[in-house]
Structure formats: structure tokens, C-alpha cells
Design a protein around this motif. Structure first.
Motif, PDB file in Angstrom:
ATOM      1  N   MET A  29      -6.388   6.598 -13.087  1.00 30.87           N
ATOM      2  CA  MET A  29      -6.931   5.468 -12.429  1.00 30.87           C
ATOM      3  C   MET A  29      -8.426   5.645 -11.813  1.00 30.87           C
ATOM      4  O   MET A  29      -9.343   5.372 -11.807  1.00 30.87           O
ATOM      5  N   LEU A  30      -8.285   6.760 -10.741  1.00 34.93           N
ATOM      6  CA  LEU A  30      -9.230   7.255  -9.631  1.00 34.93           C
ATOM      7  C   LEU A  30     -10.184   7.765 -10.708  1.00 34.93           C
ATOM      8  O   LEU A  30     -11.404   7.602 -10.310  1.00 34.93           O
ATOM      9  N   ARG A  31      -9.918   8.476 -11.704  1.00 36.94           N
ATOM     10  CA  ARG A  31     -10.890   8.948 -12.635  1.00 36.94           C
ATOM     11  C   ARG A  31     -11.847   7.771 -13.493  1.00 36.94           C
ATOM     12  O   ARG A  31     -13.046   7.952 -13.453  1.00 36.94           O
ATOM     13  N   ARG A  32     -11.023   6.787 -13.711  1.00 44.12           N
ATOM     14  CA  ARG A  32     -11.637   5.736 -14.618  1.00 44.12           C
ATOM     15  C   ARG A  32     -12.744   5.011 -13.348  1.00 44.12           C
ATOM     16  O   ARG A  32     -13.728   4.615 -13.806  1.00 44.12           O
ATOM     17  N   VAL A  66      -5.611   5.058  -0.153  1.00 45.16           N
ATOM     18  CA  VAL A  66      -4.405   4.612  -0.466  1.00 45.16           C
ATOM     19  C   VAL A  66      -4.346   3.642  -1.837  1.00 45.16           C
ATOM     20  O   VAL A  66      -5.248   2.935  -2.190  1.00 45.16           O
ATOM     21  N   ILE A  67      -3.308   3.639  -2.540  1.00 46.79           N
ATOM     22  CA  ILE A  67      -3.138   2.804  -3.715  1.00 46.79           C
ATOM     23  C   ILE A  67      -2.689   1.447  -3.387  1.00 46.79           C
ATOM     24  O   ILE A  67      -1.668   1.311  -2.616  1.00 46.79           O
ATOM     25  N   VAL A  68      -3.265   0.506  -4.019  1.00 45.81           N
ATOM     26  CA  VAL A  68      -2.658  -0.931  -3.816  1.00 45.81           C
ATOM     27  C   VAL A  68      -1.927  -1.142  -5.113  1.00 45.81           C
ATOM     28  O   VAL A  68      -2.328  -1.196  -6.172  1.00 45.81           O
ATOM     29  N   LEU A  72       0.899  -1.248  -0.030  1.00 44.95           N
ATOM     30  CA  LEU A  72      -0.024  -0.054  -0.046  1.00 44.95           C
ATOM     31  C   LEU A  72       0.975   1.156  -0.124  1.00 44.95           C
ATOM     32  O   LEU A  72       1.856   1.127   0.810  1.00 44.95           O
ATOM     33  N   ARG A  73       0.560   2.308  -0.737  1.00 43.06           N
ATOM     34  CA  ARG A  73       1.397   3.485  -0.652  1.00 43.06           C
ATOM     35  C   ARG A  73       0.231   4.744  -1.159  1.00 43.06           C
ATOM     36  O   ARG A  73      -0.909   4.467  -1.403  1.00 43.06           O
ATOM     37  N   PRO A  74       0.787   5.877  -0.513  1.00 42.94           N
ATOM     38  CA  PRO A  74      -0.213   7.072  -0.757  1.00 42.94           C
ATOM     39  C   PRO A  74      -0.626   7.307  -2.079  1.00 42.94           C
ATOM     40  O   PRO A  74       0.343   6.937  -3.107  1.00 42.94           O
ATOM     41  N   VAL A  75      -1.502   7.978  -2.499  1.00 39.83           N
ATOM     42  CA  VAL A  75      -1.813   8.180  -3.780  1.00 39.83           C
ATOM     43  C   VAL A  75      -1.001   9.342  -4.313  1.00 39.83           C
ATOM     44  O   VAL A  75      -0.627  10.316  -3.668  1.00 39.83           O
ATOM     45  N   ALA A 101      -2.730  -1.613  -8.849  1.00 41.74           N
ATOM     46  CA  ALA A 101      -3.666  -2.484  -9.187  1.00 41.74           C
ATOM     47  C   ALA A 101      -5.107  -1.924  -8.598  1.00 41.74           C
ATOM     48  O   ALA A 101      -6.216  -2.619  -8.939  1.00 41.74           O
ATOM     49  N   GLY A 102      -5.407  -0.986  -7.747  1.00 40.32           N
ATOM     50  CA  GLY A 102      -6.529  -0.543  -7.291  1.00 40.32           C
ATOM     51  C   GLY A 102      -6.164   0.352  -6.206  1.00 40.32           C
ATOM     52  O   GLY A 102      -5.212   0.959  -6.015  1.00 40.32           O
TER      53      GLY A 102
END
Length: 174
Positions: free
Chosen positions: A18-21, A59-61, A8-11, A68-69
């Protein structure tokens, strides 16, 4: 072939596409699609706090170094008590590969380490068997059914509530 490396990491700014998608592509997040949302909202939120807020964060996976998400957590309460509710959205190519349960277990470990909450909860749909298995593998227990809790695709739908307590055993993250 070994297990994927999940972290896991910060955006970061590069993750905003990806978040817009997730808010503009029907079906990309599966059963959780609730219609089109503001495509500029992810950039505005990122500009405010980088998605690391006091009561609501993301957070980003990453799996093997690739986004990945994402995972989210939000404060909830019952009386004077506060706890976290988490969620996950993985891109289709990463589903069914062991990324989700590992990310959920890691987020619980992070939240139990850095916040004083006793409880973390997550909801899923009754037909989402894969997510139910993922939550259970991440150490969550089914608590029950919330009847007609969500309006989605033109109808009221039940939700299944899972929880994990600080005192529950930690699953091995392999």
C-alpha cells in the motif's frame, strides 16, 4: 449501521505494498500527488526503523480491521520550540466515511499523551473542503493561509494551516 471501528497501528511488512502504491500511482492520494517517487523507499525505511523514528513516523489507519491508509508526523520548529506536523492519506474507498477525522483525533491524543509538545499542525489545500471539515471535527482550528507555499502540478499553490493545541478541547471520538 454504526460507526466504523478506527484504530492506528504500527506499519507491518504486509503494508509496504500500500505504501508503494502511494508513491507510484498518480492521483491515488488526490491533491497531494507530487509525481513518481522511489518505489523501494518504503521497504528501505521500514527496514531501518519500522517507520517509527524519533523525528518522523508513520502508522497505519485501520477501519473495521482493514488497512485504510496511513498517517504521518514529523518534527517542526520555530526558534527553540518543537511541534508536530501531521498528515493523512486514505485510500479512495475509505474517504468520506468518518475515518479521517477519527484517525486525526486519535493521533493527536497519542502525540499529546506520549510527547511533550504543545502544538500539532496540519496543512491542506484551499479546495479540499472535505479535509478542512475533517480537521475541524478532529479539534483543529484554521490559522491562516500560507501563500505560494507548495510547488505542485507545475505551479506554486497556497496552503491552509490548521493547528490543535494541547489545551484545546478534545473532540469526542465516536
Amino acid at each position: 449501521m454504526g460507526a466504523l471501528e478506527v484504530r492506528l497501528r504500527p506499519v507491518a511488512e504486509g503494508d509496504l505494498a500500500m505504501l508503494r502504491r502511494f508513491v507510484t500511482e498518480p492521483g491515488l492520494i488526490g491533491l497531494d500527488w507530487a509525481g513518481f517517487r522511489d518505489a523501494q523507499a518504503p521497504a528501505r525505511r521500514f527496514a531501518v526503523d519500522g517507520y517509527l523514528g524519533v523525528d518522523d513516523s508513520r502508522v497505519i489507519v485501520e477501519a473495521d480491521g482493514t488497512a485504510a491508509g496511513m498517517m504521518s508526523w514529523s518534527v517542526r520548529g520555530f526558534g527553540v520550540s518543537r511541534y508536530w506536523e501531521i498528515g493523512i492519506a486514505l485510500l479512495p474507498d475509505w474517504r468520506g466515511r468518518g475515518v479521517g477525522w477519527r484517525a486525526q483525533a486519535m493521533l493527536c491524543d497519542y502525540l499529546f499523551t506520549h510527547t511533550p509538545v504543545e502544538r500539532i499542525q496540519a496543512f491542506t489545500h484551499p479546495e479540499n473542503i472535505a479535509e478542512q471539515k475533517s480537521l475541524e471535527k478532529a479539534g483543529f482550528r484554521l490559522e491562516g493561509v500560507l501563500r505560494a507555499v507548495e510547488f505542485l502540478r507545475g505551479q506554486w499553490r497556497d496552503g491552509w494551516m490548521y493547528s490543535r493545541l494541547r489545551s484545546d478541547p478534545y473532540p469526542p471520538i465516536v
